[in-house]
Design a protein around this motif. Structure first.
Motif, PDB file in Angstrom:
ATOM      1  N   ASP A  93       0.944  -1.347   0.096  1.00  0.00           N
ATOM      2  CA  ASP A  93      -0.107  -0.009   0.145  1.00  0.00           C
ATOM      3  C   ASP A  93       0.796   1.334   0.006  1.00  0.00           C
ATOM      4  N   GLY A  94       2.153   1.216   0.069  1.00  0.00           N
ATOM      5  CA  GLY A  94       3.142   2.260  -0.197  1.00  0.00           C
ATOM      6  C   GLY A  94       3.235   3.049   1.108  1.00  0.00           C
ATOM      7  N   LEU A  95       3.179   2.484   2.257  1.00  0.00           N
ATOM      8  CA  LEU A  95       3.334   3.137   3.530  1.00  0.00           C
ATOM      9  C   LEU A  95       4.534   2.841   4.068  1.00  0.00           C
ATOM     10  N   VAL A  96       5.241   1.525   3.701  1.00  0.00           N
ATOM     11  CA  VAL A  96       6.480   0.991   4.388  1.00  0.00           C
ATOM     12  C   VAL A  96       7.431   0.834   3.241  1.00  0.00           C
ATOM     13  N   GLU A  97       8.782   1.023   3.367  1.00  0.00           N
ATOM     14  CA  GLU A  97       9.692   0.638   2.399  1.00  0.00           C
ATOM     15  C   GLU A  97      10.459  -0.333   3.087  1.00  0.00           C
ATOM     16  N   SER A  98      10.998  -1.565   2.570  1.00  0.00           N
ATOM     17  CA  SER A  98      11.887  -2.462   3.197  1.00  0.00           C
ATOM     18  C   SER A  98      13.171  -2.124   2.358  1.00  0.00           C
ATOM     19  N   ARG A  99      14.214  -1.773   2.852  1.00  0.00           N
ATOM     20  CA  ARG A  99      15.508  -1.675   2.105  1.00  0.00           C
ATOM     21  C   ARG A  99      16.591  -2.703   2.732  1.00  0.00           C
ATOM     22  N   ILE A 100      17.503  -2.945   1.947  1.00  0.00           N
ATOM     23  CA  ILE A 100      18.405  -3.919   2.214  1.00  0.00           C
ATOM     24  C   ILE A 100      19.395  -3.330   3.263  1.00  0.00           C
ATOM     25  N   GLY A 101      19.882  -3.731   4.235  1.00  0.00           N
ATOM     26  CA  GLY A 101      20.780  -3.451   5.198  1.00  0.00           C
ATOM     27  C   GLY A 101      21.885  -3.021   4.767  1.00  0.00           C
ATOM     28  N   ARG A 102      22.701  -1.813   5.195  1.00  0.00           N
ATOM     29  CA  ARG A 102      23.994  -1.355   4.887  1.00  0.00           C
ATOM     30  C   ARG A 102      25.145  -2.220   5.228  1.00  0.00           C
ATOM     31  N   ARG A 103      25.136  -2.831   6.414  1.00  0.00           N
ATOM     32  CA  ARG A 103      26.101  -3.639   7.135  1.00  0.00           C
ATOM     33  C   ARG A 103      26.047  -4.996   6.826  1.00  0.00           C
ATOM     34  N   ASP A 104      24.722  -5.342   6.744  1.00  0.00           N
ATOM     35  CA  ASP A 104      24.268  -6.990   6.500  1.00  0.00           C
ATOM     36  C   ASP A 104      23.284  -6.856   5.343  1.00  0.00           C
ATOM     37  N   ARG A 105      23.687  -7.197   4.142  1.00  0.00           N
ATOM     38  CA  ARG A 105      22.715  -7.297   3.165  1.00  0.00           C
ATOM     39  C   ARG A 105      21.505  -8.256   3.379  1.00  0.00           C
ATOM     40  N   ARG A 106      21.715  -9.428   4.287  1.00  0.00           N
ATOM     41  CA  ARG A 106      20.646 -10.025   4.776  1.00  0.00           C
ATOM     42  C   ARG A 106      19.534  -9.482   5.510  1.00  0.00           C
ATOM     43  N   GLU A 107      19.773  -8.252   6.121  1.00  0.00           N
ATOM     44  CA  GLU A 107      18.934  -7.486   6.958  1.00  0.00           C
ATOM     45  C   GLU A 107      17.861  -6.940   6.229  1.00  0.00           C
ATOM     46  N   ARG A 108      16.594  -6.818   6.497  1.00  0.00           N
ATOM     47  CA  ARG A 108      15.599  -5.799   5.988  1.00  0.00           C
ATOM     48  C   ARG A 108      15.449  -4.565   6.706  1.00  0.00           C
ATOM     49  N   GLN A 109      15.994  -3.505   6.523  1.00  0.00           N
ATOM     50  CA  GLN A 109      15.477  -2.251   7.190  1.00  0.00           C
ATOM     51  C   GLN A 109      14.231  -1.560   6.865  1.00  0.00           C
ATOM     52  N   LEU A 110      13.282  -1.190   7.820  1.00  0.00           N
ATOM     53  CA  LEU A 110      12.053  -0.808   7.423  1.00  0.00           C
ATOM     54  C   LEU A 110      12.146   0.781   7.713  1.00  0.00           C
ATOM     55  N   HIS A 111      11.501   1.623   6.807  1.00  0.00           N
ATOM     56  CA  HIS A 111      11.221   2.830   6.689  1.00  0.00           C
ATOM     57  C   HIS A 111       9.753   3.471   6.349  1.00  0.00           C
ATOM     58  N   LEU A 112       9.092   4.474   6.849  1.00  0.00           N
ATOM     59  CA  LEU A 112       7.880   4.851   6.420  1.00  0.00           C
ATOM     60  C   LEU A 112       8.096   5.819   5.223  1.00  0.00           C
TER      61      LEU A 112
END
Length: 172
Positions: A93-112
């Motif tokens: 729905d375009g409310l949250v972005e899931s980005r690949i982690g900077r230190r660990d590419r396996r991590e998903r970092q969440l941003h509004l």
């Protein structure tokens, strides 16, 4: 003997004796306060076919941009399957972005996204207004006591998570 809350001061300690009826009334007050606290966001969420889990996810992602999925799982105390359903909807729905982690590419970092930030603000505005009014009416000592009671109800792990959140910057 059933009686109103009685505070008995002994040498060096304060003991609070509460009857079962007084404790039950406190529990009921929490139920009704929670219902009032969630009423406004629930109406907004209902219009969007979202639930309280969506609001909690938006709140904590807003509180800590870049929060990992693993950290959000720990904060919310839900199953991975349950959180994945919520996040999938928020991302689609375009409310949250899931980005690949900077230190660990396996991590998903969440941003509004901007849209997510606007919805989180809308959901939280009524709650902040309600808390602000209640705090003003109750006064500073009651506010401090209320926080102490809430923190005392938390188990040690939850209290540690809460304490860590208190160390984050306040305004987002």
């Amino acid at each position: 003997m059933q009686e109103k809350a009685r505070i008995q001061t002994m040498v060096g300690e304060d003991l609070l004796f509460l009857t079962d009826d007084q404790l039950r009334r406190g529990i009921e007050a929490m139920f009704f306060a929670y219902r009032a606290f969630t009423a406004d966001p629930d109406m907004i969420l209902g219009e969007m076919d979202y639930g309280r889990a969506h609001h909690r996810a938006l709140h904590f992602i807003n509180r800590e941009p870049g929060l990992t999925v693993t950290a959000l799982l720990a904060v919310l105390g839900v199953t991975k399957q349950s959180l994945n359903r919520v996040l999938r909807t928020l991302i689609e729905d375009g409310l949250v972005e899931s980005r690949i982690g900077r230190r660990d590419r396996r991590e998903r970092q969440l941003h509004l996204t901007q849209q997510g930030t606007a919805l989180e603000r809308r959901l939280s505005e009524a709650q902040r207004a309600r808390m602000r009014a209640a705090y003003r009416k109750a006064g500073p000592q009651a506010v401090s006591g209320f926080r102490q009671v809430l923190e005392a109800m938390m188990d040690p792990e939850t209290r540690a998570q809460y304490q860590a959140m208190k160390e984050l910057p306040e305004d987002r």
